[in-house]
Scaffold this active site. Structure first.
Site, short mmCIF file in Angstrom:
data_model
loop_
_atom_site.label_atom_id
_atom_site.label_comp_id
_atom_site.label_asym_id
_atom_site.label_seq_id
_atom_site.Cartn_x
_atom_site.Cartn_y
_atom_site.Cartn_z
CE LYS A 153 2.31 1.56 4.36
NZ LYS A 153 1.38 0.72 3.98
CE LYS A 173 -4.89 -1.48 2.27
NZ LYS A 173 -3.89 -2.04 2.27
CB SER A 202 -0.87 0.12 1.11
OG SER A 202 -1.60 -1.07 1.34
P1 NA7 Z 1 5.86 -5.85 7.48
O1 NA7 Z 1 5.50 -6.98 8.22
O2 NA7 Z 1 6.56 -4.83 8.07
O3 NA7 Z 1 7.03 -6.50 6.32
C1 NA7 Z 1 7.64 -5.55 5.24
C2 NA7 Z 1 8.36 -6.04 4.37
O4 NA7 Z 1 8.96 -5.19 3.37
C3 NA7 Z 1 9.60 -6.89 4.68
O5 NA7 Z 1 9.60 -8.05 3.93
C4 NA7 Z 1 10.79 -6.13 4.61
O6 NA7 Z 1 11.93 -6.77 4.51
C5 NA7 Z 1 10.50 -5.34 3.42
N1 NA7 Z 1 11.21 -4.38 3.20
C6 NA7 Z 1 10.99 -3.15 3.79
N2 NA7 Z 1 11.76 -2.27 3.22
C7 NA7 Z 1 12.47 -2.67 2.25
C8 NA7 Z 1 13.59 -2.19 1.41
N3 NA7 Z 1 13.90 -1.08 1.56
N4 NA7 Z 1 14.11 -3.06 0.44
C9 NA7 Z 1 13.45 -4.38 0.15
N5 NA7 Z 1 12.55 -4.90 1.40
C10 NA7 Z 1 12.03 -4.13 2.28
O7 NA7 Z 1 4.71 -5.17 6.69
P2 NA7 Z 1 3.36 -6.05 6.16
O8 NA7 Z 1 3.80 -7.49 5.57
O9 NA7 Z 1 2.45 -6.07 7.22
O10 NA7 Z 1 2.79 -4.97 5.10
C11 NA7 Z 1 3.23 -5.33 3.61
C12 NA7 Z 1 2.70 -4.15 2.91
O11 NA7 Z 1 1.21 -4.62 2.80
C13 NA7 Z 1 2.53 -2.92 3.27
O12 NA7 Z 1 2.70 -1.90 2.43
C14 NA7 Z 1 1.17 -2.61 4.15
O13 NA7 Z 1 0.69 -1.39 4.14
C15 NA7 Z 1 0.28 -3.81 3.23
P3 NA7 Z 1 12.71 -7.20 5.90
O14 NA7 Z 1 12.20 -8.42 6.39
O15 NA7 Z 1 12.75 -6.27 7.13
O16 NA7 Z 1 14.23 -7.41 5.47
#
Ligand code: NA7
Length: 289
Positions: free
Chosen positions: A241, A172, A96
């Site tokens: 966010k 959304k 989102s």
């Molecule tokens: P989470 O549980 O906080 O997971 C966030 C994911 O995003 C997690 O896999 C993170 O990897 C990944 N992430 C965050 N920043 C980066 C960058 N810079 N590069 C690559 N990957 C990244 O969120 P949710 O699963 O609850 O939600 C995900 C989305 O769906 C969000 O937009 C919600 O609003 C709806 P990590 O494991 O920290 O290395």
């Protein structure tokens, strides 16, 4: 059958990926923190050594990462989607994020490697992801959304194309504004009941089916009443966010969104008190001083 690559194995991405594997899709995974891939690899996912390797290996790249900056990092960062993309591949973004930036990123991706973009944010939380009952609101070309449809079937009860790229994210934002502002209101109502000597744990069963009822109300009010915030289902940071995106969108389109602004301020105060990684239900602590 399209081969799927899933990037972002957080609270939502993990169960979504599990359902795709269980449905028989060929799924390759990559996550910034590699440890989150382990369980999925045990259940049949292929582990990509790098994001670039994932993009090379699959037809459809699915992303479900935190926010706008995270999507930009995955798509345009070093060894990312744009670097390894091709016109026959498709990007599906379940995250989102800001609608206007989505349109910009989609244009940049198309220019860089010919790949098209579908924004497909979801609603239904971790329970919806686990049960395959998410609601998906999509933006993109009709043929691209149709290509997504069979892949989204194990994840969702409904997939609606809302318009061109960005329309899914606008939808959304509307969804999250209702959820987040509602969460604040539920916290106020639970506090009011408690301070008036009424058992707040009875609010959910008593009001079920009435006009104030909603899924967030049924999930949040018992947790708020019990002061039970584990496990984390909705992170405060995620809703903050979303409220940022709502107030930004309201500014961009010139519409007033005063409740979005107020909920945004309250959520920011709470997040900045060290609560950003806690469950949304804990926001009731704002009212309990
Ligand atoms: P989470 O549980 O906080 O997971 C966030 C994911 O995003 C997690 O896999 C993170 O990897 C990944 N992430 C965050 N920043 C980066 C960058 N810079 N590069 C690559 N990957 C990244 O969120 P949710 O699963 O609850 O939600 C995900 C989305 O769906 C969000 O937009 C919600 O609003 C709806 P990590 O494991 O920290 O290395």
């Amino acid at each position: 059958m399209d081969k799927i690559g899933f990037v972002g194995l957080g609270l939502m991405g993990q169960p979504m990926t599990r359902r795709l594997i269980e449905a028989g899709f060929d799924v390759t995974v990559w996550n910034r923190s590699p440890d989150k891939c382990a369980e999925l690899v045990k259940t049949g996912a292929t582990l990509a050594k790098s994001l670039g390797e994932l993009v090379e290996r699959v037809d459809v790249v699915m992303t479900c990462v935190s926010d706008t900056a995270a999507v930009e990092a995955v798509v345009f960062g070093e060894n990312g989607v744009a670097e390894h993309g091709a016109p026959a591949k498709l990007l599906i973004d379940f995250s989102s994020i800001e609608p206007s930036t989505t349109r910009e990123l989609a244009e940049r991706l198309q220019a860089a490697c010919g790949m098209h973009w579908v924004d497909a944010p979801v609603s239904g939380g971790t329970a919806g992801a686990e049960n395959g009952t998410l609601v998906i609101m999509a933006g993109g070309r009709e043929e691209d959304v149709e290509r997504l449809r069979p892949l989204a079937a194990p994840l969702s009860q409904r997939l609606t194309r809302m318009g061109g790229v960005g329309a899914g994210q606008v939808t959304k934002v509307c969804n999250q504004l209702i959820v987040a502002a509602n969460a604040m209101l539920i916290a106020e109502a639970v506090t009011l009941a408690e301070k008036s000597g009424v058992d707040a744990s009875q609010l959910a069963p008593a009001l079920a089916g009435g006009f104030a009822d909603s899924k967030p109300f049924q999930i949040l009010s018992p947790r708020m009443a019990a002061k039970d915030y584990e496990p984390v289902q909705w992170k405060v940071a995620t809703l903050l966010k979303d409220l940022d995106n709502a107030t930004k969108l309201a500014r961009e389109v010139g519409g007033g969104a005063p409740l979005a602004g107020l909920a945004n301020q309250l959520m920011r105060v709470f997040a900045e008190q060290g609560n950003s990684q806690r469950d949304l239900a804990s926001v009731i602590e704002l009212y309990q001083g």
